[in-house]
Design a protein around this motif. Structure first.
Motif, mmCIF file in Angstrom:
data_model
loop_
_atom_site.group_PDB
_atom_site.id
_atom_site.type_symbol
_atom_site.label_atom_id
_atom_site.label_comp_id
_atom_site.label_asym_id
_atom_site.label_seq_id
_atom_site.Cartn_x
_atom_site.Cartn_y
_atom_site.Cartn_z
ATOM 1 N N SER A 214 33.804 -30.284 -10.334
ATOM 2 C CA SER A 214 33.903 -30.318 -8.872
ATOM 3 C C SER A 214 34.583 -29.073 -8.333
ATOM 4 N N ALA A 215 35.423 -28.435 -9.162
ATOM 5 C CA ALA A 215 36.104 -27.210 -8.743
ATOM 6 C C ALA A 215 35.403 -25.963 -9.262
ATOM 7 N N LEU A 216 34.931 -26.014 -10.498
ATOM 8 C CA LEU A 216 34.416 -24.806 -11.143
ATOM 9 C C LEU A 216 33.012 -24.414 -10.698
ATOM 10 N N VAL A 217 32.283 -25.324 -10.077
ATOM 11 C CA VAL A 217 30.929 -24.978 -9.646
ATOM 12 C C VAL A 217 30.926 -24.099 -8.401
ATOM 13 N N SER A 218 31.975 -24.184 -7.576
ATOM 14 C CA SER A 218 31.999 -23.469 -6.289
ATOM 15 C C SER A 218 31.862 -21.950 -6.427
ATOM 16 N N PRO A 219 32.564 -21.285 -7.377
ATOM 17 C CA PRO A 219 32.376 -19.836 -7.495
ATOM 18 C C PRO A 219 30.933 -19.429 -7.780
ATOM 19 N N LEU B 243 22.238 -28.570 -5.411
ATOM 20 C CA LEU B 243 22.236 -27.116 -5.562
ATOM 21 C C LEU B 243 21.348 -26.689 -6.720
ATOM 22 N N ALA B 244 21.442 -27.399 -7.839
ATOM 23 C CA ALA B 244 20.615 -27.067 -8.998
ATOM 24 C C ALA B 244 19.134 -27.271 -8.690
ATOM 25 N N LEU C 87 26.349 -26.885 1.429
ATOM 26 C CA LEU C 87 26.610 -27.370 0.079
ATOM 27 C C LEU C 87 28.049 -27.059 -0.341
ATOM 28 N N PHE C 88 28.555 -25.889 0.047
ATOM 29 C CA PHE C 88 29.949 -25.540 -0.245
ATOM 30 C C PHE C 88 30.887 -26.518 0.450
ATOM 31 N N LEU C 89 30.557 -26.898 1.694
ATOM 32 C CA LEU C 89 31.360 -27.862 2.440
ATOM 33 C C LEU C 89 31.372 -29.217 1.738
ATOM 34 N N LEU C 90 30.192 -29.665 1.285
ATOM 35 C CA LEU C 90 30.097 -30.944 0.570
ATOM 36 C C LEU C 90 30.928 -30.917 -0.707
ATOM 37 N N LEU C 91 30.783 -29.849 -1.479
ATOM 38 C CA LEU C 91 31.544 -29.734 -2.723
ATOM 39 C C LEU C 91 33.043 -29.632 -2.455
ATOM 40 N N SER C 92 33.418 -28.938 -1.396
ATOM 41 C CA SER C 92 34.838 -28.801 -1.071
ATOM 42 C C SER C 92 35.447 -30.140 -0.656
ATOM 43 N N ILE C 93 34.703 -30.916 0.123
ATOM 44 C CA ILE C 93 35.191 -32.244 0.513
ATOM 45 C C ILE C 93 35.307 -33.134 -0.720
ATOM 46 N N GLY C 94 34.299 -33.070 -1.604
ATOM 47 C CA GLY C 94 34.346 -33.849 -2.831
ATOM 48 C C GLY C 94 35.523 -33.462 -3.713
ATOM 49 N N HIS C 95 35.730 -32.154 -3.871
ATOM 50 C CA HIS C 95 36.842 -31.700 -4.703
ATOM 51 C C HIS C 95 38.188 -32.080 -4.094
ATOM 52 N N ALA C 96 38.301 -32.014 -2.752
ATOM 53 C CA ALA C 96 39.532 -32.439 -2.088
ATOM 54 C C ALA C 96 39.817 -33.909 -2.381
ATOM 55 N N GLY C 97 38.768 -34.728 -2.385
ATOM 56 C CA GLY C 97 38.931 -36.144 -2.709
ATOM 57 C C GLY C 97 39.356 -36.360 -4.147
ATOM 58 N N VAL C 98 38.774 -35.591 -5.060
ATOM 59 C CA VAL C 98 39.161 -35.697 -6.469
ATOM 60 C C VAL C 98 40.638 -35.351 -6.636
ATOM 61 N N ARG C 99 41.089 -34.293 -5.958
ATOM 62 C CA ARG C 99 42.482 -33.861 -6.071
ATOM 63 C C ARG C 99 43.441 -34.919 -5.510
ATOM 64 N N ILE D 224 34.301 -42.172 -5.073
ATOM 65 C CA ILE D 224 33.514 -41.615 -3.957
ATOM 66 C C ILE D 224 33.443 -40.093 -4.061
ATOM 67 N N ALA D 225 34.583 -39.467 -4.329
ATOM 68 C CA ALA D 225 34.617 -38.008 -4.413
ATOM 69 C C ALA D 225 33.787 -37.505 -5.578
ATOM 70 N N ALA D 226 33.819 -38.208 -6.706
ATOM 71 C CA ALA D 226 33.005 -37.823 -7.861
ATOM 72 C C ALA D 226 31.520 -37.912 -7.526
ATOM 73 N N ALA D 227 31.140 -38.941 -6.767
ATOM 74 C CA ALA D 227 29.743 -39.077 -6.353
ATOM 75 C C ALA D 227 29.328 -37.924 -5.442
ATOM 76 N N MET D 228 30.224 -37.485 -4.566
ATOM 77 C CA MET D 228 29.929 -36.356 -3.688
ATOM 78 C C MET D 228 29.781 -35.067 -4.488
ATOM 79 N N ALA D 229 30.682 -34.859 -5.452
ATOM 80 C CA ALA D 229 30.594 -33.662 -6.284
ATOM 81 C C ALA D 229 29.310 -33.655 -7.097
ATOM 82 N N LEU D 230 28.951 -34.808 -7.633
ATOM 83 C CA LEU D 230 27.696 -34.931 -8.387
ATOM 84 C C LEU D 230 26.502 -34.597 -7.496
ATOM 85 N N THR D 231 26.500 -35.134 -6.270
ATOM 86 C CA THR D 231 25.402 -34.867 -5.341
ATOM 87 C C THR D 231 25.301 -33.377 -5.025
ATOM 88 N N GLY D 232 26.441 -32.739 -4.755
ATOM 89 C CA GLY D 232 26.430 -31.314 -4.446
ATOM 90 C C GLY D 232 25.902 -30.478 -5.597
#
Length: 430
Positions: free
Chosen positions: A261-266, A326-327, A344-356, A314-322
């Protein structure tokens, strides 16, 4: 008192009367401590956003002409460098009854390193500047690791169960709003102007010093200690928790799998740079990152106090979706419009924020006392190792195919989601 009024305004009325999972002697000090810890967290989060290795430091390295190979190490060094030593740091910190001093010291180290980076980029260029930034980032990460261990322990002793997620969420929202304002200012600046980055670094450094000054006012109750226990021996013993504590082991496995959820963003930012490398791209990504924090942090925080397990799911599901979207788009569509990457960056960022928020609250609620310190230090040290391992795997995959990296992280998030579904409840609702 002003602190009590702010506290009652921010925290649900039912929760302000509760004093769960902290010493009775600390209850009367909760309003003041809540506000002080909150202000410190806001300044810390804002500093982190202004020096993000995914955006600001990456752009800064390019501006000073550092080799691209150095840029690839920014995220792994900052994240793993703050986590790897925590097994030893945790064993050392738990020898002391008062632990806020370690957070203060860690904050000062981070602020000093960021100010030193500003001096470096004003004087040097190329590989020399890049190496200096990386070296300072290593020291910065050690200070960050010290803060991580100490904060969870101090917060666990000063903020009652049921309010910790709200505190984290409010801090994330406020820092996100402030970063949004900075991003809008950055959007109006010339992106290759080195002065802009120096201003950002100096401002961030001063934020860490201010946070240290505020945190020094926290009234912390003495906690459990291990006296003169040998740090190395104790650290080795603590590793045994992964074998003997099945609940803790399951949490660590879930957290490890959700690293994607964090490492895919770069990699998403790299794709955007390849197709939309104009000078305003950094500002737009910062805007998305700050919006994600501002819009989601309070929601995640309040939900985490009811069920941190549900937040992780929920956050893991969002990260998975993002990751999966993207893929799939990269495979079937190829180049996207800039707004596609930003969404997509916004979706992943919200998901990662939830994971954290979810994993931090879950870890705080599943243990107390020295056991909490042990959990934090062991899990963070192990995650630090895995960050380097996963970073190496993703780098090798990237040489072969960027698409393979995206599917790799999607599969990792899927496995993390499945593990999250198996986690037991530990929060207020259980």
């Amino acid at each position: 008192m002003a602190q009590r009024k702010i506290y009652e305004l921010l925290v649900n009325e039912e929760d302000t009367r509760a004093c769960r999972d902290i010493p009775d002697s600390a209850c009367i000090k909760v309003p003041k401590n809540f506000v002080l810890v909150l202000l410190s967290q806001i300044l810390l989060s804002l500093g982190d956003l202004l020096t993000s290795p995914k955006t600001v430091l990456t752009w800064l390295m390019s501006v000073v002409g550092a080799p691209a190979a150095m840029v690839a190490w920014l995220v792994p060094i900052r994240e793993s460098g703050s986590m790897l030593p925590q097994l030893l740091i945790g064993a050392w910190v738990r020898r002391y009854a008062i632990r806020k001093t370690f957070w203060i010291a860690g904050s000062i180290v981070q602020g000093s390193c960021v100010l030193a980076m500003a001096l470096v980029v004003s004087q040097w260029q190329g590989a020399v500047a890049g190496l200096a930034i990386i070296g300072l980032l290593v020291l910065f990460s050690l200070g960050r690791g010290l803060c991580s261990v100490a904060m969870k322990d101090v917060q666990g002793k000063t903020v009652p169960k049921g309010q910790r997620g709200q505190l984290t969420g409010i801090a994330g929202t406020v820092s996100g709003v402030l970063t949004l304002l900075v991003s809008l200012w950055l959007l109006r600046q010339e992106p290759d102007n080195l002065v802009v980055y120096i201003v950002l670094l100096v401002a961030a450094g001063l934020l860490w010093f201010s946070a240290a000054a505020i945190f020094s006012q926290v009234q912390e109750q003495p906690g459990e200690t291990d006296g003169g226990a040998n740090a190395l021996q104790l650290a080795w013993q603590n590793l045994g928790l992964l074998k003997t504590d099945s609940h803790f082991r399951q949490f660590v496995l879930c957290r490890s799998l959700l690293l994607g959820s964090a490492l895919v963003s770069p990699f998403l930012v790299v794709l955007a740079q390849q197709h939309h490398g104009n000078g305003q791209t950094l500002a737009w990504f910062l805007i998305c990152a700050s919006l994600a924090s501002a819009l989601s942090a309070v929601f995640w925080g309040k939900l985490a106090d009811r069920s941190s397990r549900q937040v992780i799911i929920i956050a893991a599901a969002m990260a998975l979706t993002g990751c999966a979207v993207l893929a799939a788009l990269h495979l079937f569509v190829g180049q996207l419009a800039l707004h596609g990457y930003l969404l997509l960056f916004l979706l992943l960022s919200i998901g990662h924020a939830g994971v954290r928020v979810g994993r931090k609250t879950y870890l705080l609620d599943m243990a107390s006392g020295n056991k909490r310190t042990d959990y934090v230090s062991v899990s963070n040290s192990l995650i630090g190792v895995l960050l380097l391992v996963v970073g190496g795997i993703s780098s090798l995959l990237a040489w072969w195919s960027l698409l393979a990296v995206l599917w790799f992280f999607a599969a990792s998030c899927l496995a993390g989601l499945l593990y999250a579904l198996k986690l037991p409840e530990v929060s207020q609702a259980d």
